[in-house]
Design a protein around this motif. Structure first.
Motif, mmCIF file in Angstrom:
data_model
loop_
_atom_site.group_PDB
_atom_site.id
_atom_site.type_symbol
_atom_site.label_atom_id
_atom_site.label_comp_id
_atom_site.label_asym_id
_atom_site.label_seq_id
_atom_site.Cartn_x
_atom_site.Cartn_y
_atom_site.Cartn_z
ATOM 1 N N ARG A 113 0.679 -1.191 -0.055
ATOM 2 C CA ARG A 113 0.107 -0.238 -0.088
ATOM 3 C C ARG A 113 0.881 1.404 -0.050
ATOM 4 N N GLN A 114 2.261 1.060 -0.305
ATOM 5 C CA GLN A 114 3.030 2.045 -0.304
ATOM 6 C C GLN A 114 3.567 2.471 -1.616
ATOM 7 N N PHE A 115 3.505 3.960 -1.911
ATOM 8 C CA PHE A 115 3.823 4.291 -3.381
ATOM 9 C C PHE A 115 5.323 4.699 -2.902
ATOM 10 N N GLN A 116 5.887 4.144 -3.645
ATOM 11 C CA GLN A 116 7.470 4.373 -3.500
ATOM 12 C C GLN A 116 8.351 4.901 -4.329
ATOM 13 N N LYS A 117 9.434 5.872 -3.904
ATOM 14 C CA LYS A 117 10.393 6.510 -4.831
ATOM 15 C C LYS A 117 11.900 6.153 -4.784
ATOM 16 N N ILE A 118 12.719 5.700 -5.897
ATOM 17 C CA ILE A 118 14.100 5.299 -5.513
ATOM 18 C C ILE A 118 14.806 6.234 -6.567
ATOM 19 N N ILE A 119 15.743 6.746 -5.895
ATOM 20 C CA ILE A 119 16.779 7.825 -6.835
ATOM 21 C C ILE A 119 17.756 6.943 -7.646
ATOM 22 N N PHE A 120 17.704 7.193 -8.651
ATOM 23 C CA PHE A 120 18.732 6.242 -9.624
ATOM 24 C C PHE A 120 19.751 6.962 -10.112
ATOM 25 N N VAL A 121 21.057 6.661 -9.824
ATOM 26 C CA VAL A 121 22.210 7.486 -10.403
ATOM 27 C C VAL A 121 22.869 6.557 -11.652
ATOM 28 N N ASN A 122 22.261 7.073 -12.958
ATOM 29 C CA ASN A 122 22.786 6.557 -14.034
ATOM 30 C C ASN A 122 24.377 6.273 -14.045
ATOM 31 N N GLY A 123 25.130 5.583 -14.567
ATOM 32 C CA GLY A 123 26.527 5.184 -14.736
ATOM 33 C C GLY A 123 26.675 3.898 -14.533
ATOM 34 N N ILE A 124 28.037 3.396 -14.670
ATOM 35 C CA ILE A 124 28.297 1.983 -14.763
ATOM 36 C C ILE A 124 27.979 1.472 -13.540
ATOM 37 N N GLY A 125 27.151 0.300 -13.568
ATOM 38 C CA GLY A 125 26.509 -0.437 -12.424
ATOM 39 C C GLY A 125 25.321 0.171 -11.894
ATOM 40 N N GLY A 126 25.151 1.275 -12.352
ATOM 41 C CA GLY A 126 23.571 2.239 -11.738
ATOM 42 C C GLY A 126 23.857 2.149 -10.275
ATOM 43 N N GLU A 127 23.417 3.040 -9.487
ATOM 44 C CA GLU A 127 23.223 3.349 -8.207
ATOM 45 C C GLU A 127 21.967 3.495 -7.738
#
Length: 160
Positions: A113-127
């Protein structure tokens, strides 16, 4: 007609309009992700023991987010595109309806029931950041589709 097999409800166009990604359901393998490029015939993109669906392209077209039925529980994954050489599970307990922010710096999805957000740092491997709960509650849902039933404002500060 793309396929002789049922094409599921989830599909996504790349921003450049050169690729259509969709879910196809077959008796022998269940739901799999397929790619239909403008320059060639359709081919399977992801076919595993899990049920894959609901893929969406990142705005720059270098990543996809999708749902896979990991151990019977839907989870959100991010993978590099087109190589798929980098793949990361980003949901914690479960996940459905992934969507990228307009700038490609965040991924939104529902977890229970939770609307989530994840910050994505594009790059090698992705963080990825830890999930942040944007809101919590009971919203209209359907078990017949995992496609997003929401949209994010381009500035990332509002959703409907």
């Amino acid at each position: 007609m793309i396929s002789q097999y049922p094409v599921d409800h989830s599909y996504a166009w790349s921003n450049d309009g050169m690729n259509l990604m969709y879910t196809e359901t077959r008796q022998d393998s269940g739901m799999d992700l397929w790619l239909n490029p403008a320059s060639g015939p359709p081919s399977v993109l992801i076919n595993s023991e899990n049920q894959e669906c609901c893929a969406v392209f990142s705005p720059d077209g270098n990543w996809i987010a999708f749902v896979a039925g990991d151990s019977g529980t839907p989870q959100v994954y991010v993978a590099s595109f087109p190589s798929l050489s980098q793949s990361h599970k980003i949901s914690v307990e479960s996940g459905r309806e992934p969507m990228w922010s307009a700038d490609g710096n965040s991924i939104y999805y529902w977890e229970n029931r939770q609307f989530q957000k994840i910050i994505f740092v594009n790059g090698i491997g992705g963080e990825f950041s830890q999930p942040q709960t944007i809101t919590e509650g009971i919203y209209v849902s359907s078990t017949s589709t995992w496609r997003p039933r929401y949209d994010i404002h381009p500035n990332g500060k509002r959703f409907v």
